[in-house]
Design an enzyme around this catalytic site. Structure first.
Site, PDB file in Angstrom:
ATOM      1  N   GLY A 139       1.126  -7.075 -24.629  1.00 34.60           N
ATOM      2  CA  GLY A 139       1.708  -5.731 -24.675  1.00 34.60           C
ATOM      3  C   GLY A 139       3.220  -5.791 -24.773  1.00 34.60           C
ATOM      4  N   ASN A 159      -3.458 -14.155 -24.206  1.00 33.69           N
ATOM      5  CA  ASN A 159      -4.917 -14.066 -23.980  1.00 33.69           C
ATOM      6  C   ASN A 159      -5.622 -13.264 -25.057  1.00 33.69           C
ATOM      7  OD1 ASN A 159      -4.343 -11.413 -23.334  1.00 33.69           O
ATOM      8  ND2 ASN A 159      -4.696 -11.636 -21.134  1.00 33.69           N
ATOM      9  N   HIS A 199      -9.358  -5.789 -17.645  1.00 31.70           N
ATOM     10  CA  HIS A 199      -7.929  -5.478 -17.660  1.00 31.70           C
ATOM     11  C   HIS A 199      -7.521  -4.552 -16.519  1.00 31.70           C
ATOM     12  CE1 HIS A 199      -3.953  -4.145 -19.027  1.00 31.70           C
ATOM     13  NE2 HIS A 199      -4.377  -2.963 -18.626  1.00 31.70           N
ATOM     14  N   LEU A 224       5.838  -1.625 -20.450  1.00 30.61           N
ATOM     15  CA  LEU A 224       5.785  -2.954 -21.053  1.00 30.61           C
ATOM     16  C   LEU A 224       7.003  -3.262 -21.916  1.00 30.61           C
ATOM     17  CD1 LEU A 224       1.997  -2.897 -21.993  1.00 30.61           C
ATOM     18  CD2 LEU A 224       3.048  -4.152 -20.106  1.00 30.61           C
ATOM     19  N   HIS A 255      -5.429  -4.096 -11.667  1.00 30.75           N
ATOM     20  CA  HIS A 255      -5.621  -4.875 -12.896  1.00 30.75           C
ATOM     21  C   HIS A 255      -5.927  -6.331 -12.553  1.00 30.75           C
ATOM     22  CE1 HIS A 255      -3.160  -1.365 -13.864  1.00 30.75           C
ATOM     23  NE2 HIS A 255      -3.648  -1.438 -15.086  1.00 30.75           N
ATOM     24  N   HIS A 308      21.653  14.015 -36.741  1.00 28.73           N
ATOM     25  CA  HIS A 308      22.685  13.457 -35.867  1.00 28.73           C
ATOM     26  C   HIS A 308      23.219  14.460 -34.846  1.00 28.73           C
ATOM     27  CE1 HIS A 308      22.368  10.197 -38.615  1.00 28.73           C
ATOM     28  NE2 HIS A 308      23.406   9.544 -38.125  1.00 28.73           N
ATOM     29  N   SER A 321      33.357   4.333 -32.830  1.00 28.55           N
ATOM     30  CA  SER A 321      32.991   5.753 -32.736  1.00 28.55           C
ATOM     31  C   SER A 321      32.831   6.186 -31.286  1.00 28.55           C
ATOM     32  CB  SER A 321      31.677   6.028 -33.450  1.00 28.55           C
ATOM     33  OG  SER A 321      31.786   5.738 -34.796  1.00 28.55           O
ATOM     34  N   HIS A 328      29.423  12.238 -29.670  1.00 32.65           N
ATOM     35  CA  HIS A 328      28.896  13.066 -30.764  1.00 32.65           C
ATOM     36  C   HIS A 328      27.823  13.989 -30.201  1.00 32.65           C
ATOM     37  CE1 HIS A 328      31.066   9.825 -32.600  1.00 32.65           C
ATOM     38  NE2 HIS A 328      30.930  10.342 -33.808  1.00 32.65           N
ATOM     39  N   GLU A 365      19.433   0.292 -29.288  1.00 33.96           N
ATOM     40  CA  GLU A 365      19.769   1.156 -28.151  1.00 33.96           C
ATOM     41  C   GLU A 365      18.889   0.866 -26.925  1.00 33.96           C
ATOM     42  OE1 GLU A 365      18.995   2.265 -31.200  1.00 33.96           O
ATOM     43  OE2 GLU A 365      20.930   2.915 -31.973  1.00 33.96           O
TER      44      GLU A 365
HETATM   45  C1  LIG Z   1       5.223   1.046 -22.614  1.00 32.14           C
HETATM   46  C2  LIG Z   1       3.842   0.980 -22.109  1.00 32.14           C
HETATM   47  N1  LIG Z   1       2.837   1.444 -22.887  1.00 32.14           N
HETATM   48  C3  LIG Z   1       1.581   1.442 -22.434  1.00 32.14           C
HETATM   49  C4  LIG Z   1       1.283   0.973 -21.194  1.00 32.14           C
HETATM   50  C5  LIG Z   1      -0.134   1.020 -20.678  1.00 32.14           C
HETATM   51  N2  LIG Z   1      -0.661  -0.348 -20.638  1.00 32.14           N
HETATM   52  C6  LIG Z   1      -0.663  -1.055 -19.512  1.00 32.14           C
HETATM   53  S1  LIG Z   1      -1.223  -2.607 -19.741  1.00 32.14           S
HETATM   54  C7  LIG Z   1      -1.493  -2.332 -21.369  1.00 32.14           C
HETATM   55  C8  LIG Z   1      -2.049  -3.421 -22.248  1.00 32.14           C
HETATM   56  C9  LIG Z   1      -1.263  -4.635 -22.075  1.00 32.14           C
HETATM   57  O1  LIG Z   1      -1.811  -5.706 -22.719  1.00 32.14           O
HETATM   58  P1  LIG Z   1      -1.429  -7.148 -22.199  1.00 32.14           P
HETATM   59  O2  LIG Z   1       0.006  -7.192 -21.913  1.00 32.14           O
HETATM   60  O3  LIG Z   1      -1.931  -8.111 -23.185  1.00 32.14           O
HETATM   61  O4  LIG Z   1      -2.174  -7.238 -20.826  1.00 32.14           O
HETATM   62  P2  LIG Z   1      -3.574  -7.911 -20.472  1.00 32.14           P
HETATM   63  O5  LIG Z   1      -4.643  -6.949 -20.833  1.00 32.14           O
HETATM   64  O6  LIG Z   1      -3.659  -9.173 -21.227  1.00 32.14           O
HETATM   65  O7  LIG Z   1      -3.467  -8.085 -19.016  1.00 32.14           O
HETATM   66  C10 LIG Z   1      -1.146  -1.043 -21.711  1.00 32.14           C
HETATM   67  C11 LIG Z   1      -1.292  -0.495 -23.069  1.00 32.14           C
HETATM   68  C12 LIG Z   1       2.354   0.513 -20.408  1.00 32.14           C
HETATM   69  N3  LIG Z   1       2.188   0.068 -19.179  1.00 32.14           N
HETATM   70  N4  LIG Z   1       3.612   0.509 -20.898  1.00 32.14           N
HETATM   71 MG   LIG Z   2      -3.183  -9.634 -23.192  1.00 29.44          MG
END
Ligand SMILES: Cc1ncc(C[n+]2csc(CCOP(=O)(O)OP(=O)(O)O)c2C)c(N)n1
Ligand SMILES: [Mg+2]
Length: 660
Positions: A155, A184, A260, A115, A25, A473, A384, A461, A411
């Site tokens: 993200g 960005n 990306h 993320l 990336h 539940h 609980s 539970h 959670e």
């Molecule tokens: C929980 C999760 N969902 C999906 C992804 C797949 N994924 C990796 S980067 C990304 C987009 C992230 O966007 P951003 O944080 O803005 O990164 P940029 O493109 O600006 O580097 C996704 C959907 C992931 N790594 N984790």
């Molecule tokens: Mg971004």
């Protein structure tokens, strides 16, 4: 030194390594390079030669896909990450895997990639720092005094966990948590205007954060001023919103989501190099740039200063110093075994028929005064879950002298924060919710297991035994889904005695454990059982004279039922039956083969497993499984058990029929 060139070194190393790996990336490392340069060279308190010294600042790259940003900085600043390692980016067994992994690369504080979770880890680390500071710092001796810096992308901030974790961070006023937002406006699918348009600054202000808006992420002075401002705000966490361009420096990809997640291509790399006036061969960094980044001398001084302070502190407060070291080394205090021995003895004498969830507060009542690193909490189900007891002291913005966190109904963040505290060191976190809601936290549990952290999940539970609250539940598939997570040890005790042994296991083993407890009362069964039996994960709890006809395996609340069935089979049908209580499949699997075949002999006519949950996993041991593979029902507990066939007569008949 031209700061721009220091940042460009990250850009170039990143795109070259990604090109060589043919994957990665490039956009984010290029966009974040200027920010990283300022943060690492002007602020970060760290020592590349001792990445583990206790009072270092913690740095987390929550948008883990930008891993080359971190690897470049680690390499340039003098960690044991060589140019060879950079060239091996994303290759088998390299120390530069696709996303940062703690324990694999020196200087990586947590595993990121999913993320938003790195951000929750950061909240956990900042909480850990604050509690330790309260406990150990004395006038003139701030032996715990570091920042936690987190870089997040769009993200991370879209993910629900960021809302959960940052809302709590605001309430707690974590002044030494500084989050830098790579604003960005690009994610994988393109410009975010179609799916992410809220005012992030206002959102964080509403959480009670200090927000620094509209910082030019490519202007080192603006970034520096912003970080300085953030550091000066002591009573609120800070968010620095840095406007950046993804793939900054690449004429053809700057601002485009195409940068990306794919290499830029040889041709574009040449164009970038020309554009940035970078005239060197691939993977060559000139000496003046290494010199500009080198943090070894600075780091040595940071640490030396701290060590001097700690030495004086040790003289003045020898007990505190010893305790601090013990906690940071993750060693349990003396006497833990004894507490459990006493409790087990007492339980055996009292033989209480109680809901197994009550075991937690019984254990905690005794063990909390002994193990101050235990830091508890629950996602709004403290009473609980029985995670709270009279020895629990709740922490708050105003009082950090405590061992309990009200996580609220969060959670996922709870587990992310627990992971952060475990990673920080000095803590053994436990946290509770209903088993059915472990799904909300599942990815955090998975990360805990992937990092092999010392965490304890208390899930109560645990079955249709929840009763009236109904199928929403009543967990069905949750037990199975926890058991298939590598590294995670799951315990589902059949009574108070097994429950205490399970807690002992969780506390004395350096790996994540899930403790699964009932809501409903269950009978005391372990009158003739020893700790040694339970510690093996499975053992014979009821037996007939050989040769055996049937072995019934059961866990938790179904062990009592299995014993009743066995008695009936023996008494009414002359079928020689054994019952094996198997509170932990994982622990049983680790026993020697001889033990396993002794408990579960192969020369019996029939093996049956009984567990009020998804049956699949049991076919490994059993020919017949009494389980549930549909959703539950709202009714009193006994009625639901009966409806789903967990009845002595039904099961006895079933087994009898199979044998005849
Ligand atoms: C929980 C999760 N969902 C999906 C992804 C797949 N994924 C990796 S980067 C990304 C987009 C992230 O966007 P951003 O944080 O803005 O990164 P940029 O493109 O600006 O580097 C996704 C959907 C992931 N790594 N984790
Ligand atoms: Mg971004």
């Amino acid at each position: 030194m031209d700061r721009k060139r220091l940042a460009d070194a990250i850009r170039i190393l990143s795109i070259e390594a990604i090109q060589k790996a043919k994957s990665g990336h490039p956009g984010a490392p290029m966009g974040l390079a200027d920010i990283m340069e300022v943060l690492w060279n002007d602020f970060l308190k760290h020592n590349p030669k001792d990445p583990k010294w206790p009072d270092r600042d913690r740095f987390i790259l929550s948008n883990g896909h930008a891993s080359m940003l971190l690897y470049s900085a680690l390499h340039l600043s003098g960690y044991d990450v060589s140019m060879e390692d950079i060239k091996n980016f994303r290759q088998l067994n390299s120390i530069t895997p696709g996303h940062p992994e703690v324990g694999v690369t020196p200087g990586v504080e947590t595993t990121t990639g999913p993320l938003g979770q790195g951000l929750a880890n950061g909240v956990g680390m900042a909480i850990a720092e604050r509690i330790l500071a309260e406990k150990f710092n004395r006038d003139g001796f701030d032996i715990v005094n570091h920042y936690t810096y987190v870089i997040v992308g769009d993200g991370c901030l879209m993910e629900g966990i960021s809302h959960e974790a940052c809302s709590l961070a605001g309430t707690l006023g974590l002044g030494k948590l500084i989050v830098i937002y790579d604003d960005n406006k690009i994610t994988i699918d393109g410009p975010t205007e179609g799916w992410f348009t809220e005012d992030v600054a206002k959102r964080f202000e509403a959480y009670g954060w200090h927000v620094i808006k509209k910082v030019d992420g490519h202007n080192w002075k603006e970034v520096k001023d912003a970080i300085e401002e953030a550091r000066s705000v002591k009573d609120k966490p800070s968010l620095i919103c840095c406007q950046t361009k993804i793939a900054f420096g690449s004429p053809n990809f700057e601002g485009s989501h195409k940068s990306h997640g794919a290499p830029l291509g040889e041709e574009e790399i040449e164009i970038v190099k020309k554009n940035l006036n970078w005239e060197y061969e691939p993977f060559f960094v000139p000496k003046d740039i290494y010199d500009g980044w080198d943090a070894r001398e600075k780091g040595r001084k940071f640490q030396e200063e701290w060590e001097k302070k700690f030495l004086l502190y040790s003289k003045k407060f020898p007990d505190l110093a010893k305790e601090f070291k013990r906690r940071m080394e993750g060693k349990l205090p003396e006497g833990v075994e004894e507490v459990f021995e006493d409790l087990l003895k007492e339980i055996k004498e009292k033989a209480p028929s109680i809901p197994t969830r009550k075991v937690s507060s019984m254990v905690l009542e005794r063990i909390l005064p002994k193990i101050p690193e235990l830091i508890g909490g629950s996602a709004d189900l403290s009473e609980s879950n029985h995670t709270i007891c009279s020895k629990s002291k709740v922490i708050s913005k105003k009082n950090w002298d405590g061992n309990y966190i009200h996580y609220g109904v969060r959670e996922f963040a709870m587990v992310g924060i627990m992971n952060g505290m475990a990673l920080h060191g000095g803590f053994l976190p436990y946290g509770g919710t209903f088993l059915v809601f472990s799904d909300y936290a599942k990815s955090g549990i998975r990360m805990s297991a992937l990092m092999n952290l010392n965490t304890i999940f208390v899930f109560t539970h645990d079955s249709i035994g929840v009763g009236e609250d109904g199928p929403t539940h009543q967990p069905i598939e949750q037990l199975a889904s926890l058991r298939i997570i590598p590294n995670l040890t799951v315990w589902r005790p059949c009574d108070a005695y097994e429950g205490v042994v399970a807690w002992k296991y969780a506390i004395t083993h350096n790996s994540p454990t899930a403790l699964i407890f009932t809501r409903q009362k269950i009978k005391f069964l372990c009158n003739n059982v020893s700790e040694k039996d339970v510690e093996k994960g499975a053992y014979v709890i009821f037996d007939s004279d050989p040769p055996l006809d049937v072995v019934i395996i059961a866990t938790g609340s179904e062990v009592q039922l299995a014993i009743e069935v066995a008695e009936k089979l023996c008494n009414d049908h002359n079928i020689k039956t054994r019952v094996v209580s198997m509170p932990s499949i994982e622990v049983f699997e680790r026993q020697p083969k001889e033990y396993k075949t002794k408990v579960l002999p192969s020369d019996v006519k029939l093996k049956v497993a009984i567990e009020a949950g998804t049956p699949h996993i049991w076919y490994k041991y059993a020919d017949e499984v009494i389980g549930i593979d549909r959703f539950g029902k709202s009714a009193p507990s006994e009625a639901v058990f009966s409806y789903f066939g967990f009845k002595v007569d039904d099961i006895t008949k079933k087994i009898n029929n199979r044998l005849s």
